[in-house]
Scaffold this motif. Structure first.
Motif, PDB file in Angstrom:
ATOM      1  N   LYS A   1       0.835  -1.206   0.000  1.00 47.86           N
ATOM      2  CA  LYS A   1       0.000   0.000   0.000  1.00 47.86           C
ATOM      3  C   LYS A   1       0.867   1.253   0.000  1.00 47.86           C
ATOM      4  N   SER A   2       0.335   2.311  -0.596  1.00 47.34           N
ATOM      5  CA  SER A   2       1.001   3.606  -0.563  1.00 47.34           C
ATOM      6  C   SER A   2       0.869   4.206   0.823  1.00 47.34           C
ATOM      7  N   VAL A   3       1.881   4.957   1.220  1.00 48.37           N
ATOM      8  CA  VAL A   3       1.838   5.727   2.459  1.00 48.37           C
ATOM      9  C   VAL A   3       1.819   7.189   2.033  1.00 48.37           C
ATOM     10  N   VAL A   4       0.799   7.925   2.480  1.00 46.81           N
ATOM     11  CA  VAL A   4       0.639   9.323   2.076  1.00 46.81           C
ATOM     12  C   VAL A   4       0.547  10.212   3.304  1.00 46.81           C
ATOM     13  N   ASP A   5       0.933  11.492   3.123  1.00 45.92           N
ATOM     14  CA  ASP A   5       0.792  12.437   4.227  1.00 45.92           C
ATOM     15  C   ASP A   5      -0.644  12.918   4.303  1.00 45.92           C
ATOM     16  N   SER A   6      -0.933  13.808   5.220  1.00 49.17           N
ATOM     17  CA  SER A   6      -2.308  14.257   5.441  1.00 49.17           C
ATOM     18  C   SER A   6      -2.878  15.019   4.249  1.00 49.17           C
ATOM     19  N   ASP A   7      -2.002  15.485   3.346  1.00 49.13           N
ATOM     20  CA  ASP A   7      -2.444  16.192   2.135  1.00 49.13           C
ATOM     21  C   ASP A   7      -2.575  15.263   0.935  1.00 49.13           C
TER      22      ASP A   7
END
Length: 79
Positions: A12-18
């Protein structure tokens, strides 16, 4: 939407809050996601995550940083 890290999070991708991509979960060991960071991450962002920019390996993701886990990604809380 779960917040418990399982082997299903691998890939899975890990993304920041944006929604900006931080990296990809390369493995899960003992309930901790290990992230292969995006090569374009700045040293400042790596430092906020507590990751040393001199290493070329995967980094453990602290569970306290996770906001939500969906079917497609792990979204982090504000850094």
């Amino acid at each position: 939407m779960a917040t418990t890290v399982t082997d299903d999070e691998t890939g899975k991708s890990v993304v920041d809050s944006d929604g900006n991509k931080i990296g990809v979960v390369s493995a899960v060991e003992h309930g901790t996601a290990h992230v292969d960071p995006d090569p374009g991450l700045t040293d400042k962002l790596l430092a906020k995550l507590g990751w040393d920019s001199s290493d070329d390996e995967d980094y453990p993701l602290q569970e306290a940083r996770i906001d939500v886990i969906t079917d497609d990604e792990i979204r982090l809380k504000d850094l």
